[in-house]
Scaffold this active site. Structure first.
Site, PDB file in Angstrom:
ATOM      1  N   TYR A  54      11.297   6.495 -11.659  1.00 36.47           N
ATOM      2  CA  TYR A  54      10.992   7.155 -12.947  1.00 36.47           C
ATOM      3  C   TYR A  54       9.886   8.215 -12.824  1.00 36.47           C
ATOM      4  O   TYR A  54       9.657   8.961 -13.781  1.00 36.47           O
ATOM      5  CB  TYR A  54      10.575   6.137 -14.021  1.00 36.47           C
ATOM      6  CG  TYR A  54      11.582   5.051 -14.320  1.00 36.47           C
ATOM      7  CD1 TYR A  54      12.890   5.127 -13.863  1.00 36.47           C
ATOM      8  CD2 TYR A  54      11.224   3.927 -15.073  1.00 36.47           C
ATOM      9  CE1 TYR A  54      13.805   4.109 -14.130  1.00 36.47           C
ATOM     10  CE2 TYR A  54      12.144   2.922 -15.346  1.00 36.47           C
ATOM     11  CZ  TYR A  54      13.420   3.020 -14.863  1.00 36.47           C
ATOM     12  OH  TYR A  54      14.314   2.016 -15.138  1.00 36.47           O
ATOM     13  N   HIS A 112      15.873  -2.174  -7.233  1.00 36.50           N
ATOM     14  CA  HIS A 112      16.432  -1.420  -8.368  1.00 36.50           C
ATOM     15  C   HIS A 112      17.959  -1.507  -8.433  1.00 36.50           C
ATOM     16  O   HIS A 112      18.531  -1.710  -9.509  1.00 36.50           O
ATOM     17  CB  HIS A 112      15.967   0.040  -8.284  1.00 36.50           C
ATOM     18  CG  HIS A 112      15.968   0.747  -9.589  1.00 36.50           C
ATOM     19  ND1 HIS A 112      15.106   1.761  -9.890  1.00 36.50           N
ATOM     20  CD2 HIS A 112      16.733   0.600 -10.696  1.00 36.50           C
ATOM     21  CE1 HIS A 112      15.327   2.203 -11.118  1.00 36.50           C
ATOM     22  NE2 HIS A 112      16.325   1.501 -11.626  1.00 36.50           N
TER      23      HIS A 112
HETATM   24  N1  LIG Z   1      17.265  -1.359 -13.916  1.00 38.80           N
HETATM   25  C1  LIG Z   1      17.923  -0.269 -14.230  1.00 38.80           C
HETATM   26  O1  LIG Z   1      18.792   0.184 -13.481  1.00 38.80           O
HETATM   27  C2  LIG Z   1      17.621   0.413 -15.517  1.00 38.80           C
HETATM   28  C3  LIG Z   1      18.507   1.394 -15.980  1.00 38.80           C
HETATM   29  C4  LIG Z   1      18.210   1.999 -17.184  1.00 38.80           C
HETATM   30  C5  LIG Z   1      17.084   1.624 -17.918  1.00 38.80           C
HETATM   31  N2  LIG Z   1      16.216   0.683 -17.429  1.00 38.80           N
HETATM   32  C6  LIG Z   1      15.001   0.274 -18.180  1.00 38.80           C
HETATM   33  O2  LIG Z   1      15.408  -0.143 -19.476  1.00 38.80           O
HETATM   34  C7  LIG Z   1      14.695   0.618 -20.454  1.00 38.80           C
HETATM   35  C8  LIG Z   1      15.525   0.810 -21.694  1.00 38.80           C
HETATM   36  O3  LIG Z   1      16.727   1.494 -21.400  1.00 38.80           O
HETATM   37  P1  LIG Z   1      17.016   3.004 -21.859  1.00 38.80           P
HETATM   38  O4  LIG Z   1      15.729   3.673 -22.094  1.00 38.80           O
HETATM   39  O5  LIG Z   1      17.913   3.613 -20.860  1.00 38.80           O
HETATM   40  O6  LIG Z   1      17.863   2.824 -23.189  1.00 38.80           O
HETATM   41  P2  LIG Z   1      17.650   2.081 -24.630  1.00 38.80           P
HETATM   42  O7  LIG Z   1      16.328   1.410 -24.702  1.00 38.80           O
HETATM   43  O8  LIG Z   1      18.894   1.309 -24.887  1.00 38.80           O
HETATM   44  O9  LIG Z   1      17.704   3.312 -25.630  1.00 38.80           O
HETATM   45  C9  LIG Z   1      16.704   4.293 -25.642  1.00 38.80           C
HETATM   46  C10 LIG Z   1      17.195   5.404 -26.565  1.00 38.80           C
HETATM   47  O10 LIG Z   1      17.324   4.902 -27.894  1.00 38.80           O
HETATM   48  C11 LIG Z   1      16.442   5.630 -28.758  1.00 38.80           C
HETATM   49  N3  LIG Z   1      15.853   4.651 -29.704  1.00 38.80           N
HETATM   50  C12 LIG Z   1      14.908   3.724 -29.437  1.00 38.80           C
HETATM   51  N4  LIG Z   1      14.645   2.994 -30.522  1.00 38.80           N
HETATM   52  C13 LIG Z   1      15.432   3.449 -31.512  1.00 38.80           C
HETATM   53  C14 LIG Z   1      15.597   3.083 -32.871  1.00 38.80           C
HETATM   54  N5  LIG Z   1      14.912   2.102 -33.433  1.00 38.80           N
HETATM   55  N6  LIG Z   1      16.515   3.774 -33.609  1.00 38.80           N
HETATM   56  C15 LIG Z   1      17.247   4.778 -33.040  1.00 38.80           C
HETATM   57  N7  LIG Z   1      17.132   5.156 -31.757  1.00 38.80           N
HETATM   58  C16 LIG Z   1      16.227   4.495 -30.992  1.00 38.80           C
HETATM   59  C17 LIG Z   1      15.413   6.289 -27.883  1.00 38.80           C
HETATM   60  O11 LIG Z   1      14.989   7.522 -28.424  1.00 38.80           O
HETATM   61  P3  LIG Z   1      13.425   7.928 -28.646  1.00 38.80           P
HETATM   62  O12 LIG Z   1      12.676   7.620 -27.402  1.00 38.80           O
HETATM   63  O13 LIG Z   1      13.538   9.401 -28.908  1.00 38.80           O
HETATM   64  O14 LIG Z   1      12.969   7.148 -29.837  1.00 38.80           O
HETATM   65  C18 LIG Z   1      16.233   6.546 -26.604  1.00 38.80           C
HETATM   66  O15 LIG Z   1      16.996   7.730 -26.731  1.00 38.80           O
HETATM   67  C19 LIG Z   1      14.389   1.940 -19.718  1.00 38.80           C
HETATM   68  O16 LIG Z   1      13.435   2.709 -20.398  1.00 38.80           O
HETATM   69  C20 LIG Z   1      13.991   1.406 -18.384  1.00 38.80           C
HETATM   70  O17 LIG Z   1      12.659   0.915 -18.426  1.00 38.80           O
HETATM   71  C21 LIG Z   1      16.492   0.062 -16.244  1.00 38.80           C
END
Ligand SMILES: NC(=O)c1ccc[n+]([C@@H]2O[C@H](COP(=O)([O-])OP(=O)(O)OC[C@H]3O[C@@H](n4cnc5c(N)ncnc54)[C@H](OP(=O)(O)O)[C@@H]3O)[C@@H](O)[C@H]2O)c1
Length: 287
Positions: A54, A112
């Site tokens: 990241y 990862h």
């Molecule tokens: N291990 C892996 O391979 C892997 C892969 C992907 C992700 N991750 C981890 O998992 C975390 C979460 O996954 P992600 O960030 O990909 O997706 P997510 O948490 O499912 O969704 C994030 C998205 O949703 C929006 N959002 C958040 N809260 C909201 C709400 N209450 N209403 C409407 N929209 C909302 C955010 O926008 P805004 O920020 O603009 O509010 C962002 O665009 C990552 O940040 C990372 O730490 C791990």
């Protein structure tokens, strides 16, 4: 009433992990990070999830130090990138991550993605890093049941957690059962399906029943099925909203309706292909 700051899951190694945490993928602006982490901590989030990939470990470390609270008041996860897998590279790269974070230890490190080439050597490094006290717990990410079964053939200690894509459109029931049977906590990444389900009529109706948002219904579902989960937002109101899920409960009927939304639909990559290619594969392969 329970709240985000006092709701923990037990890990098989004796440590505990906050059930809901804070995701930071794609947050790469230091002042945005500082506001997000301060807001998240004040709201009660105690788990912060990053990764070498990241490119934000340094700014997370700095934002966490700015909280001016003792190190043991929060839980930090980082993930070893594919290019740093292997015995010595994994060890050296965690030491580099700790320097960037400005910490003596992290609470949890994850592989990862599984890659076939360095599969067992990387895990041997993880066991060693835990022995050295550079991480409190060791786990994996994007491992399927087959990867975990394979790991078991040579591991001295098994992962205590597997961070996988887990959403109402990708519910992973067999993995959740396997986790329960084998003492491995399942942690949902992209728990909000990156916004893909916000217009879903079933979720909208359930949200209206409780005077909550679709995001809150999805996260409440995550809580009730028993996963750990790590939503990401950089907006103050959403960071607070995503933690405000402890004052309502989905009924058995609503849980059944959500169960029908499972379509094995991913927002990202197929773990088996990453394993075979030894890297996350090019975007033109995306499904
Ligand atoms: N291990 C892996 O391979 C892997 C892969 C992907 C992700 N991750 C981890 O998992 C975390 C979460 O996954 P992600 O960030 O990909 O997706 P997510 O948490 O499912 O969704 C994030 C998205 O949703 C929006 N959002 C958040 N809260 C909201 C709400 N209450 N209403 C409407 N929209 C909302 C955010 O926008 P805004 O920020 O603009 O509010 C962002 O665009 C990552 O940040 C990372 O730490 C791990």
């Amino acid at each position: 009433m329970a709240s985000i700051s006092d709701t923990y899951l037990q890990l098989a190694d004796g440590n505990k992990i906050p059930q809901e945490g804070f995701g930071t993928y794609k947050v790469t602006d230091p002042s945005e990070m500082e506001t997000a982490i301060q807001t998240a901590y004040d709201t009660g989030y105690r788990l912060f999830d990053t990764a070498q990939m990241y490119n934000n470990e340094e700014m997370i470390g700095s934002a966490l130090r700015s909280l001016n609270v003792a190190r043991d008041k929060y839980f930090v996860t980082t993930k070893i990138a594919e290019s740093n897998q292997g015995f010595q590279p994994a060890i050296d790269s965690l030491k580099d991550s700790l320097k960037r974070l400005g910490m003596d230890y992290v609470d949890l490190i994850l592989v990862h993605w599984p890659v076939h080439n360095k599969f067992f050597d990387t895990w041997r490094a993880f066991e060693e890093l835990k022995k050295e006290g550079l991480t409190r717990s060791i786990g994996v990410s994007n491992y399927t049941m087959a990867h975990l079964e394979l790991l078991k053939t040579q591991a001295n200690e098994m992962p205590v957690l597997d961070q996988i894509e887990l959403t109402p459109q990708m519910q992973q029931a067999p993995m959740r059962r396997f986790g329960q049977e084998n003492g491995i906590v399942m942690q949902a990444w992209a728990p909000l399906a990156r916004g893909q389900m916000m217009d879903n009529p079933v979720l909208k109706e359930i949200a209206a029943n409780h005077d909550k948002t679709v995001a809150q219904v999805i996260l409440r579902w995550q809580l009730q099925v028993g996963n750990s989960f790590i939503p990401k937002s950089v907006h103050v109101a959403r960071i607070k909203q995503n933690a405000d899920i402890f004052d309502f409960e989905l009924t058995a009927d609503e849980m059944k309706k959500i169960a029908t939304l499972d379509h094995y639909k991913r927002v990202s990559q197929e773990p088996e292909l990453v394993y075979e290619n030894d890297k996350q594969y090019p975007h033109h392969f995306k499904n």
